[in-house]
Design an enzyme around this catalytic site. Structure first.
Site, PDB file in Angstrom:
ATOM      1  CB  VAL A  10      -1.094  -0.183   1.305  1.00  0.00           C
ATOM      2  CG1 VAL A  10      -1.954  -1.031   1.058  1.00  0.00           C
ATOM      3  CG2 VAL A  10      -0.091   0.008   2.431  1.00  0.00           C
ATOM      4  CB  SER A  11       0.959   4.242  -2.223  1.00  0.00           C
ATOM      5  OG  SER A  11      -0.195   4.597  -2.305  1.00  0.00           O
ATOM      6  CB  THR A  12       1.589   7.533   2.098  1.00  0.00           C
ATOM      7  OG1 THR A  12       2.943   6.978   2.208  1.00  0.00           O
ATOM      8  CG2 THR A  12       1.123   8.288   3.265  1.00  0.00           C
TER       9      THR A  12
END
Length: 607
Positions: A10-12
């Site tokens: 997951v990205s931020t």
């Protein structure tokens, strides 16, 4: 036993979305694996990492375990969790195929083994890459729009600022930023600034130590002058200026000037790429002309506490390595080549054994081929049943595939031996002509010569370990030549000038000229030992004009008051005893500070 790997990324930005968080993916993917009957599940989770790069900790761990043969299946939520770049995605899928790993995407159904599946992967990968590029374009457009409307830039404010009413305003760290610019313009280098701030207890906005890189980012950031960049131009933004524009542009001039000086006077360092510190970091030579030293990269890039290596003089070690190679070739050539030749003999024996094994395997391959032909002939003559033929042929073909694979592996080994033989010939030729080649070669060619002969040079405190490509090793003792205190004696006119100069520096030079030791001068004048050392170096460089200013006053150090209050009790102690006593009293004493104090007050007791 092989296991199933669940990979989650997951990205931020995506962490904020419910249903796409780490926990949500983990729960759904675990249920999916249970429905598929997969056992021994292991989780590989990269949280807050972009899909544009392969340098993700858990992805790298997954790749390593795949290559080592521990993984049977890889399961992801969606294919773009692996990568948003097409070439990276294809690399990962090829890795899966090469290691017989089955790939499953929970929300996308396709078989990577079929042509249609591969086409779908290419299409989805291209879409993912297009989506990423579109996101970047949208973010950049939003940034430009916010700047034009004099709104805050996206992201967290840099050190020295806080966000308030859609504006960057100064916070309690603003004076640190101002001081960094002042020090840089005054002549301090980024590493020196970082070291000074760290000693005084200052930290970055994230609570980390300042480094050379963090100082660079600050002095190059136009935000601190209240400026933002729009379409390549710097304009006023909705930001409180910590420094004026003149200071910022002055800092940029210094940056460019230093870059120009580096380009104008490029430093050539013979051992760069070969020489390493005892801590394992490479060593780089600084660009101080005749005073070049190979220094630990950890100390250069971060701060002195990273490693306690003092480095080694560049001219000294380059000359020593060159002489060492020449002396070994003249008197110890057999010793230099012995490990290499022993390895060569072992490889030659292995080569002979491999060639015999290949002949045996080729013979077996021929026998299997003959057996296959016999079964086909028997089937054509009606002497064998179709089902029996099928089973027998399948078994023989498997045997033949195993034999072919083994022949291929052994052939690759023989190729390695051939490359080793070429290396042996190259080294022999170079050793025979080394002296002549070394004399006529420029720096670039000398580095090429070293690459053939030298594997690694490791610098320790008292010696240097030179490791040759042949396996031979030799130590060089570090005994760098030391200069006298003065490069020359004071002339009569200089003595007259110094006598009429009312500074401690002038007195110190006159005392040294009379033959007194540095420690004695420091004691009599009550200044740090190190200051007298630096005075001598400054005199050797610039002459008596260094004495027209006074020594800077000593900074008060906590333990000094304690020692002076108890001077009668402590003045007869040796240096080591005093150090131990102060530590017992709870003082954190740096040895160099105590030494300076020791020279000023207890010089007669110096060991």
């Amino acid at each position: 036993m092989k296991k199933t790997a669940i990979y989650i990324r997951v990205s931020t930005e995506e962490q904020a979305k419910s249903g796409y968080s780490v926990e949500a993916q983990k729960r759904h993917l675990t249920d999916y694996c249970k429905r598929q009957g997969f056992a021994l599940i292991d989780y590989f989770i990269d949280s807050g990492f972009s899909g544009a790069k392969l340098e993700r900790p858990e992805l790298q761990r997954l790749i390593k375990e795949i290559e080592e043969g521990y993984i049977e299946n890889v399961v992801v939520w969606r294919m773009d969790r692996l990568s948003r770049k097409m070439r990276h995605l294809l690399y990962i899928l090829e890795l899966f195929e090469k290691n017989n790993v089955k790939f499953y995407s929970m929300t996308e159904s396709f078989d990577t083994k079929t042509p249609v599946g591969k086409l779908l992967i290419n299409m989805l990968g291209s879409i993912a890459e297009f989506e990423r590029e579109s996101i970047i374009q949208r973010i950049n457009a939003v940034k430009e729009t916010r700047k034009l409307k004099k709104k805050l830039p996206l992201g967290n404010p840099p050190i020295g600022y806080q966000a308030e009413n859609d504006r960057f305003v100064q916070d309690e760290n603003a004076p640190i930023v101002k001081r960094i610019f002042e020090m840089y313009i005054y002549g301090y280098k980024p590493k020196q600034i970082a070291s000074e701030l760290n000693k005084e207890g200052y930290r970055t906005k994230e609570g980390n130590l300042f480094t050379r890189a963090s100082i660079w980012r600050i002095v190059k950031n136009p935000t601190y002058a209240g400026l933002v960049e729009i379409k390549g131009r710097l304009v006023d933004g909705n930001i409180d200026a910590i420094i004026d524009k003149e200071t910022f542009y002055k800092a940029q001039e210094i940056i460019e000037q230093r870059r120009f000086e580096k380009r104008k006077n490029p430093q050539k360092h013979l051992l760069t790429g070969f020489i390493f510190c005892k801590c394992g970091s490479p060593m780089h030579s600084n660009a101080n002309g005749n005073k070049r030293r190979y220094k630990c990269a950890a100390r250069i890039n971060y701060f002195a506490d990273s490693c306690d290596s003092k480095g080694v003089k560049a001219d000294f070690i380059e000359m020593e390595v060159s002489n060492l190679i020449l002396n070994i070739i003249k008197s110890k050539k057999n010793e230099l080549l012995e490990p290499f030749l022993n390895k060569y003999k072992a490889l030659k024996q292995e080569q002979d054994n491999i060639e015999k094994e290949i002949l045996t395997l080729k013979k077996k391959e021929k026998e299997l081929e003959q057996k296959l032909n016999k079964y086909f002939e028997a089937f054509e003559d009606g002497e064998i049943d179709k089902n029996i033929l099928k089973n027998r042929i399948e078994a023989l073909r498997k045997q033949k595939e195993q034999v072919n694979k083994k022949i291929l592996d052994l052939t690759l080994k023989t190729n390695q031996f051939e490359s080793f033989e070429e290396e042996k010939e190259k080294i022999n030729t170079l050793l025979e002509q080394f002296e002549v080649l070394w004399e006529v070669s420029d720096l670039t060619d000398r580095k090429k010569i070293l690459s053939v002969l030298v594997e690694k040079i490791v610098v320790f405190d008292e010696y240097v370990d030179v490791q040759f490509t042949t396996g031979y090793r030799q130590r060089i003792t570090i005994e760098e030549p030391k200069k006298d205190y003065f490069s020359r004696n004071l002339e009569d006119w200089e003595i007259e000038v110094l006598k009429n100069t009312p500074t401690k520096k002038a007195k110190a030079l006159l005392m040294l000229n009379e033959g007194k030791k540095i420690s004695e001068v420091a004691y009599e004048l009550q200044v740090d030992f190190s200051k007298v050392q630096w005075l001598v170096k400054a005199f050797n460089r610039t002459g008596i004009r260094t004495c027209f200013e006074e020594f800077k006053p000593n900074m008060k150090i906590e333990f000094e008051d304690y020692v002076l209050e108890n001077i009668d009790k402590l003045k007869h102690m040796t240096f080591d005893d005093l150090m131990k006593h102060l530590q017992e009293q709870g003082y954190r004493v740096a040895s160099n500070k105590l030494k300076n104090f020791w020279y000023r007050h207890f010089v007669s007791k110096k060991k």
